[in-house]
Design a protein around this motif. Structure first.
Motif, PDB file in Angstrom:
ATOM      1  N   VAL A 155       0.849  -1.191   0.000  1.00 53.93           N
ATOM      2  CA  VAL A 155       0.000   0.000   0.000  1.00 53.93           C
ATOM      3  C   VAL A 155       0.884   1.240   0.000  1.00 53.93           C
ATOM      4  O   VAL A 155       2.043   1.183   0.429  1.00 53.93           O
ATOM      5  N   GLN A 156       0.338   2.345  -0.463  1.00 46.99           N
ATOM      6  CA  GLN A 156       1.121   3.577  -0.484  1.00 46.99           C
ATOM      7  C   GLN A 156       1.097   4.260   0.873  1.00 46.99           C
ATOM      8  O   GLN A 156       0.059   4.387   1.496  1.00 46.99           O
ATOM      9  N   ARG A 157       2.286   4.700   1.286  1.00 44.30           N
ATOM     10  CA  ARG A 157       2.448   5.520   2.487  1.00 44.30           C
ATOM     11  C   ARG A 157       3.478   6.591   2.183  1.00 44.30           C
ATOM     12  O   ARG A 157       4.202   6.508   1.188  1.00 44.30           O
ATOM     13  N   ARG A 158       3.573   7.572   3.063  1.00 42.72           N
ATOM     14  CA  ARG A 158       4.613   8.597   2.974  1.00 42.72           C
ATOM     15  C   ARG A 158       5.583   8.408   4.129  1.00 42.72           C
ATOM     16  O   ARG A 158       5.174   8.250   5.279  1.00 42.72           O
ATOM     17  N   LEU A 159       6.862   8.399   3.801  1.00 41.90           N
ATOM     18  CA  LEU A 159       7.922   8.370   4.803  1.00 41.90           C
ATOM     19  C   LEU A 159       8.759   9.628   4.638  1.00 41.90           C
ATOM     20  O   LEU A 159       9.034  10.045   3.508  1.00 41.90           O
ATOM     21  N   LEU A 160       9.145  10.225   5.753  1.00 38.51           N
ATOM     22  CA  LEU A 160      10.003  11.410   5.732  1.00 38.51           C
ATOM     23  C   LEU A 160      11.430  10.987   6.003  1.00 38.51           C
ATOM     24  O   LEU A 160      11.715  10.329   7.018  1.00 38.51           O
ATOM     25  N   HIS A 161      12.323  11.368   5.083  1.00 36.46           N
ATOM     26  CA  HIS A 161      13.729  10.986   5.179  1.00 36.46           C
ATOM     27  C   HIS A 161      14.580  12.139   4.676  1.00 36.46           C
ATOM     28  O   HIS A 161      14.405  12.586   3.534  1.00 36.46           O
ATOM     29  N   ASN A 162      15.460  12.617   5.540  1.00 38.41           N
ATOM     30  CA  ASN A 162      16.385  13.699   5.168  1.00 38.41           C
ATOM     31  C   ASN A 162      15.683  14.871   4.489  1.00 38.41           C
ATOM     32  O   ASN A 162      16.128  15.367   3.449  1.00 38.41           O
ATOM     33  N   GLY A 163      14.566  15.293   5.071  1.00 38.12           N
ATOM     34  CA  GLY A 163      13.858  16.469   4.572  1.00 38.12           C
ATOM     35  C   GLY A 163      12.980  16.240   3.360  1.00 38.12           C
ATOM     36  O   GLY A 163      12.449  17.196   2.801  1.00 38.12           O
ATOM     37  N   ARG A 164      12.803  15.005   2.945  1.00 30.23           N
ATOM     38  CA  ARG A 164      11.971  14.688   1.782  1.00 30.23           C
ATOM     39  C   ARG A 164      10.839  13.761   2.175  1.00 30.23           C
ATOM     40  O   ARG A 164      11.019  12.858   2.982  1.00 30.23           O
ATOM     41  N   ALA A 165       9.689  13.988   1.556  1.00 29.26           N
ATOM     42  CA  ALA A 165       8.562  13.057   1.691  1.00 29.26           C
ATOM     43  C   ALA A 165       8.676  12.053   0.549  1.00 29.26           C
ATOM     44  O   ALA A 165       8.587  12.421  -0.621  1.00 29.26           O
ATOM     45  N   LEU A 166       8.897  10.799   0.901  1.00 26.96           N
ATOM     46  CA  LEU A 166       9.088   9.751  -0.101  1.00 26.96           C
ATOM     47  C   LEU A 166       7.812   8.937  -0.274  1.00 26.96           C
ATOM     48  O   LEU A 166       7.128   8.622   0.688  1.00 26.96           O
ATOM     49  N   ARG A 167       7.530   8.598  -1.515  1.00 24.18           N
ATOM     50  CA  ARG A 167       6.404   7.715  -1.841  1.00 24.18           C
ATOM     51  C   ARG A 167       6.873   6.281  -1.576  1.00 24.18           C
ATOM     52  O   ARG A 167       7.781   5.782  -2.229  1.00 24.18           O
ATOM     53  N   CYS A 168       6.264   5.662  -0.603  1.00 18.06           N
ATOM     54  CA  CYS A 168       6.718   4.348  -0.139  1.00 18.06           C
ATOM     55  C   CYS A 168       5.686   3.275  -0.446  1.00 18.06           C
ATOM     56  O   CYS A 168       4.495   3.449  -0.167  1.00 18.06           O
ATOM     57  N   GLY A 169       6.138   2.167  -0.969  1.00 16.21           N
ATOM     58  CA  GLY A 169       5.318   0.966  -1.080  1.00 16.21           C
ATOM     59  C   GLY A 169       5.511   0.177   0.203  1.00 16.21           C
ATOM     60  O   GLY A 169       6.568  -0.424   0.423  1.00 16.21           O
ATOM     61  N   TYR A 170       4.507   0.234   1.080  1.00 15.54           N
ATOM     62  CA  TYR A 170       4.626  -0.387   2.398  1.00 15.54           C
ATOM     63  C   TYR A 170       3.984  -1.768   2.361  1.00 15.54           C
ATOM     64  O   TYR A 170       2.820  -1.916   2.001  1.00 15.54           O
ATOM     65  N   VAL A 171       4.749  -2.778   2.725  1.00 19.23           N
ATOM     66  CA  VAL A 171       4.304  -4.168   2.652  1.00 19.23           C
ATOM     67  C   VAL A 171       3.566  -4.537   3.939  1.00 19.23           C
ATOM     68  O   VAL A 171       4.048  -4.273   5.040  1.00 19.23           O
ATOM     69  N   GLU A 172       2.412  -5.145   3.762  1.00 20.14           N
ATOM     70  CA  GLU A 172       1.556  -5.531   4.882  1.00 20.14           C
ATOM     71  C   GLU A 172       1.025  -6.947   4.680  1.00 20.14           C
ATOM     72  O   GLU A 172       0.947  -7.441   3.561  1.00 20.14           O
ATOM     73  N   GLY A 173       0.624  -7.561   5.766  1.00 23.27           N
ATOM     74  CA  GLY A 173      -0.125  -8.814   5.725  1.00 23.27           C
ATOM     75  C   GLY A 173       0.544  -9.952   4.980  1.00 23.27           C
ATOM     76  O   GLY A 173      -0.116 -10.683   4.251  1.00 23.27           O
ATOM     77  N   SER A 209      10.187   7.391  14.005  1.00 17.52           N
ATOM     78  CA  SER A 209       9.122   8.178  14.617  1.00 17.52           C
ATOM     79  C   SER A 209       7.910   8.142  13.699  1.00 17.52           C
ATOM     80  O   SER A 209       7.971   7.658  12.569  1.00 17.52           O
ATOM     81  N   ALA A 210       6.811   8.680  14.215  1.00 18.21           N
ATOM     82  CA  ALA A 210       5.574   8.791  13.442  1.00 18.21           C
ATOM     83  C   ALA A 210       5.082  10.223  13.542  1.00 18.21           C
ATOM     84  O   ALA A 210       5.214  10.867  14.594  1.00 18.21           O
ATOM     85  N   LEU A 211       4.521  10.717  12.463  1.00 21.42           N
ATOM     86  CA  LEU A 211       3.908  12.036  12.444  1.00 21.42           C
ATOM     87  C   LEU A 211       2.454  11.855  12.862  1.00 21.42           C
ATOM     88  O   LEU A 211       1.612  11.469  12.061  1.00 21.42           O
ATOM     89  N   THR A 212       2.177  12.050  14.152  1.00 18.61           N
ATOM     90  CA  THR A 212       0.870  11.771  14.740  1.00 18.61           C
ATOM     91  C   THR A 212       0.038  13.041  14.851  1.00 18.61           C
ATOM     92  O   THR A 212       0.562  14.142  14.635  1.00 18.61           O
ATOM     93  N   ALA A 227      19.987   7.563   9.322  1.00 18.53           N
ATOM     94  CA  ALA A 227      19.274   8.822   9.565  1.00 18.53           C
ATOM     95  C   ALA A 227      17.896   8.537  10.169  1.00 18.53           C
ATOM     96  O   ALA A 227      17.388   7.416  10.081  1.00 18.53           O
ATOM     97  N   PRO A 228      17.273   9.531  10.759  1.00 19.59           N
ATOM     98  CA  PRO A 228      15.900   9.346  11.245  1.00 19.59           C
ATOM     99  C   PRO A 228      14.942   9.053  10.090  1.00 19.59           C
ATOM    100  O   PRO A 228      15.143   9.525   8.965  1.00 19.59           O
ATOM    101  N   LEU A 229      13.901   8.282  10.384  1.00 20.46           N
ATOM    102  CA  LEU A 229      12.862   7.959   9.414  1.00 20.46           C
ATOM    103  C   LEU A 229      11.521   8.118  10.116  1.00 20.46           C
ATOM    104  O   LEU A 229      11.321   7.603  11.216  1.00 20.46           O
ATOM    105  N   THR A 230      10.614   8.840   9.471  1.00 20.58           N
ATOM    106  CA  THR A 230       9.306   9.121  10.052  1.00 20.58           C
ATOM    107  C   THR A 230       8.225   8.601   9.125  1.00 20.58           C
ATOM    108  O   THR A 230       8.266   8.841   7.916  1.00 20.58           O
ATOM    109  N   CYS A 231       7.242   7.907   9.696  1.00 19.55           N
ATOM    110  CA  CYS A 231       6.115   7.409   8.908  1.00 19.55           C
ATOM    111  C   CYS A 231       4.893   8.298   9.119  1.00 19.55           C
ATOM    112  O   CYS A 231       4.792   9.022  10.107  1.00 19.55           O
TER     113      CYS A 231
END
Length: 175
Positions: free
Chosen positions: A59-77, A133-136, A163-167
């Motif tokens: 599924v698509q999610r956004r991850l923040l890495h080094n000041g960029r919002a990356l389009r992430c294919g997040y694997v589930e289930g 971390s998470a952007l809550t 580096a830090p990674l934020t979901c």
């Protein structure tokens, strides 16, 4: 046979079979929120005749890495029926999902269990060693309990795994 299909095109019976399979695989530690995380993207379904023996989705999610919002294919289930393990079904499901990730996303990511980690490592997934971390709704929230369990499948963008990674936020388990 691996069937690759979007949630919107999957038959309700196939989705029901996937949910029941994951309940079995995760021995009662899989519920409605976990299933919701698996929906809205592409499902890889491994069938043996009319029996679903393995499932995974991306599924698509956004991850923040080094000041960029990356389009992430997040694997589930991701799960393989206990009676059908060690026959290549997990690898076949992951190969299908990795193809989706390569074609549509900046990177892939997932949260693994101890049991799943050898499969992902063998396929070239790398552990994220930086802070998580998470952007809550209340702001940036550290998620140290997930450190060591998040793996990434690098795409074409350079990644600093230290580096830090934020979901992005979601109900239930954020990673």
């Amino acid at each position: 046979m691996i069937e690759l299909i979007h949630t919107s095109a999957a038959a309700p019976a196939a989705l029901g079979a996937a949910y029941r399979l994951l309940e079995l695989v995760f021995e009662g530690d899989f519920g409605a929120e976990d299933w919701e995380h698996s929906l809205g993207g592409m499902h890889a379904l491994a069938w043996e005749g009319d029996t679903l023996v393995a499932h995974g989705s991306v599924v698509q999610r956004r991850l923040l890495h080094n000041g960029r919002a990356l389009r992430c294919g997040y694997v589930e289930g991701v799960g393989v029926h206990p009676d059908h393990r060690r026959r290549g079904y997990g690898a076949a499901v992951m190969a299908a999902l990795e193809g989706v990730i390569r074609g549509a996303y900046d990177l892939g990511a997932l949260g693994t269990t101890d049991e799943g980690e050898p499969l992902y490592r063998a396929r070239g997934w790398l552990p994220w060693t930086g802070r998580l971390s998470a952007l809550t709704p209340t702001g940036l929230t550290p998620t140290p309990e997930e450190e060591g369990a998040v793996y990434v499948f690098p795409g074409v963008l350079p990644l600093d795994l230290t580096a830090p990674l934020t979901c992005d936020w979601r109900d239930g388990d954020v990673w």
